[in-house]
Motif scaffolding. Structure first.
Motif: not given
Lengths: 527, 180
Positions: A360-369, B69-76
């Motif tokens: 959820r945290m990752i997808w929340f971050g992706l949504g914000l991105a 695959i979602g988290g690595a580009p985000l943190v990068s």
């Protein structure tokens, strides 16, 4: 990256720029509300100051079902949906299927809410599903956000068409952006430069777009698919492949219905079935459906959260009269298939709720991105036209929307809290959102100076973010110690996050405001 | 277990990306950083960036793969989007916080534990940890002195003529005309 002729580049640039400029603000709304929708369950839990029940469907639901069913007309016992809201109360929807005023087939029946502990009836309403789900409820706030993401509150099916179109616009923007950017790898590590505002805006947009490219494509495609699949895809497929016979198409997709057996027969112990299903799944029960209550062909379907390491929720079907486990049917079709697997993967990739808090945290971050990429693209477009008075007005509108959406979201939450004791959340949550949005737009129209407007918007946003946890506490009376003792730490985390975000935004804005005069004086002295 | 594996994988990929960004020539040029000496090891860093995903695929860890695959580009992206100046500022802030924490720890320690004890011991403890704080300050002063010396050297180099002055009597007629 790609080698394009000058003419092709110009054409692609026009598509990329104008599609973003025209639909960018709506795209921003969908992206930001999508990010919020990932935490819909947590937000709902927070809005109700937590719940004393962490697995309400494990608490003698069978007994409650029997008690409620005794007073329900037989016509509505065709199907029963059992779930719970964010305050932990049980919800039963006894229903059949009938045509509504618009001539569409919809669930019609009686919706009953029960206290999980005492099984006391809290509410009892009869009508169509769309009417019943819009009445006052503890879920009004999350339902409002989720609906804003799914259809922008535009009537069915136009809302779905609109969000589907936005998905395709995002997809086109991502692909054209990739083709337009010739130095994709070379600029992948270039932080936004400080040399000029335009260059900085360009670097920001390119960097965020490059790192988020893969997920921009994935989220846009899956979003467009989910919008168009039910609103346009299925009717089109029915027309093309089944000569307009939607029932035949549904039969082909979901499987043929079993032979009916209307002989009266008692339902097996529902609580026993739920215990067996929970033991098999190893996770919490999220939803129960009973078909043909009191008949020999009764079926019980139980849904559970995904198991550790899996990304699809478990679905068990039991015989309603014997309690025998009949199997785990796929979501699509009668037998497991590649299409069903692809559908499952697409759902997981779009919703991001498959692996607990981290996903959820990752997808929340992706949504914000994604929202950030949209905003920086709009900023870049406007900076290139900064001298045009018409585009300056659009710039103020963009600013009002970028800050206005989170402010209006907080306004909706404040209205939800205030109307909670008055039982008017269903009306006041969207009203609070509309009033806040109108106020933001009025302020943007009133204030000409973009810097002043930005500062004011930040101050207001910081203030409302900081105020939300306090209003929640004042209305509910549930402090952090009580929440800790009732194992509602998620509420505390959200309270703390809002306080921190609000205080941080206020501090940064006040500091920037206090530094601004000295900086301008220094620059004057230097000149 | 999946969560720990995913977090570790994202951290590995992000570290490799940080290495690539640190050695990236365009980034260094854009922020007036001197080029790095030695091999940048880009191929190894790119391999390390993608390695966790490949491992997850080989071992059929689809959930971890999707989160990676979602988290690595985000943190990068979050790492790369900050300028080198930001990292220097953050480093200074971090050192300052550590220094302050040391002082706070010392005060709490003195107030809570050592105050009832004998005064000479107190004094000894008080001076002990202060050395650490002073060492930080000394280091900063030394760094600043080095920087000042370097700036002075650059200034003297830039102010001194590139060629030694040529005696007038050694110049030809044309040279003198050109000089005039």
């Amino acid at each position: 990256m790609a080698i394009l002729s000058t003419e092709q580049t110009k054409r692609l640039f026009a598509i990329h720029g104008w599609s973003g400029a025209i639909l960018g603000l709506l795209l921003y709304v969908v992206a930001l509300t999508g990010a919020l929708a990932v935490f819909a369950a947590e937000i709902g839990n927070w809005a109700n100051s937590g719940s004393d029940h962490h697995d309400p469907l494990a608490r003698w639901v069978g007994v409650a079902t029997t008690k409620v069913a005794a007073d329900i007309p037989d016509e509505y016992k065709e199907e029963i949906s059992i779930s719970y809201d964010h305050s932990g109360d049980l919800w039963f929807f006894f229903h059949t299927h009938a045509k509504n005023a618009a001539g569409r087939l919809e669930e019609k029946g009686v919706m009953v809410s029960l206290d999980t502990d005492t099984h006391e009836v809290l509410s009892w309403q009869e009508g169509f599903r769309s009417e019943l789900f819009s009445v006052d409820a503890a879920d009004a706030l999350t339902r409002f956000f989720v609906d804003l993401h799914i259809n922008l509150h535009v009537p069915h099916p136009w809302g779905l068409y609109l969000t589907g179109l936005l998905g395709f616009v995002m997809l086109a923007a991502a692909i054209s952006g990739f083709l337009l950017h010739r130095h994709f790898i070379r600029d992948l590590f270039l932080a936004p430069r400080l040399s000029s505002g335009l260059l900085r805006a360009r670097d920001r947009h390119i960097l965020a777009g490059s790192w988020g490219l893969l997920f921009a494509i994935i989220l846009a495609f899956t979003g467009a698919f989910f919008s168009f699949a039910t609103s346009l895809g299925l009717p089109v497929v029915a027309t093309v492949a089944f000569g307009g016979d939607q029932a035949a198409m549904v039969e082909a997709v979901i499987g043929a219905p079993e032979a009916e057996d209307s002989r009266p027969k008692l339902l097996v112990s529902l609580d026993g079935v739920l215990r067996q299903s929970s033991a098999m799944a190893g996770t919490r029960t999220t939803f129960v459906s009973i078909e043909h209550l009191g008949r020999a062909d009764a079926r019980i379907s139980v849904f559970h959260e995904p198991v550790e390491g899996g990304f699809r929720r478990s679905h068990h079907v039991f015989d309603g009269t014997t309690g025998i486990f009949l199997g785990s049917p796929p979501t699509l079709g009668a037998v497991p298939s590649a299409g069903d697997t692809v559908f499952g993967v697409m759902s997981a990739l779009h919703f991001g709720t498959f692996a607990g808090f981290l996903s959820r945290m990752i997808w929340f971050g992706l949504g914000l991105a994604m929202a950030y990429v949209t905003v920086t693209g709009l900023q870049l477009w406007l900076k290139r036209r900064a001298d045009d008075p018409a585009w300056q007005r659009v710039g103020r509108l963009v600013l009002a929307t970028v800050y206005g959406l989170p402010i209006a979201t907080c306004g909706a939450a404040l209205a939800f809290f205030v109307s909670l004791p008055l039982q008017g959340t269903g009306f006041w949550t969207p009203t609070g959102f509309l009033i806040s949005s109108a106020a933001c737009l009025a302020i943007a129209w009133w204030i000409d100076d973009a810097h002043r407007l930005r500062r004011l918007c930040r101050m207001v946003l910081g203030g409302v973010l900081f105020a939300l946890p306090m209003v929640r506490f004042l209305i509910s009376g549930d402090g952090w110690i009580r929440l800790l003792t009732t194992q509602n730490s998620a509420v505390i985390v959200l309270d703390f996050t809002l306080l921190l975000a609000g205080a941080g935004l206020l501090y940064v804005t006040c500091r920037a405001a206090s530094e601004a005069p000295s900086t301008s004086r220094a620059s004057e002295a230097a000149e | 277990m999946t969560v720990i594996l995913t977090l570790a994988a994202i951290a590995i990929s992000a570290l490799a990306v940080a290495h690539l960004a640190f050695h990236d020539p365009k980034r260094r040029r854009a922020f007036s950083e001197p080029p790095r000496e030695g091999r940048p090891r880009r191929a190894e860093a790119w391999t390390l960036t993608c390695l966790p995903g490949v491992v997850f695929l080989i071992f059929d860890q689809w959930t971890a793969f999707m989160m990676w695959i979602g988290g690595a580009p985000l943190v990068s992206w979050l790492l790369v989007a900050q300028s080198p100046q930001f990292y220097r500022w953050a480093g200074m802030k971090w050192r300052s916080i550590v220094d302050r924490t040391n002082k706070l720890q010392l005060r709490a320690w003195l107030a809570g534990v050592t105050w009832p004890r004998l005064l000479p011991e107190n004094r000894r403890w008080r001076t002990g940890p202060q050395v650490t704080t002073d060492a930080g300050a000394t280091q900063r002063v030394a760094d600043l002195e080095l920087r000042v010396a370097e700036l002075e050297r650059k200034l003297s180099e830039s102010s001194s003529p590139e060629k030694p002055p040529v005696p007038l009597n050694s110049m030809t007629r044309t040279d003198r005309g050109g000089a005039r």
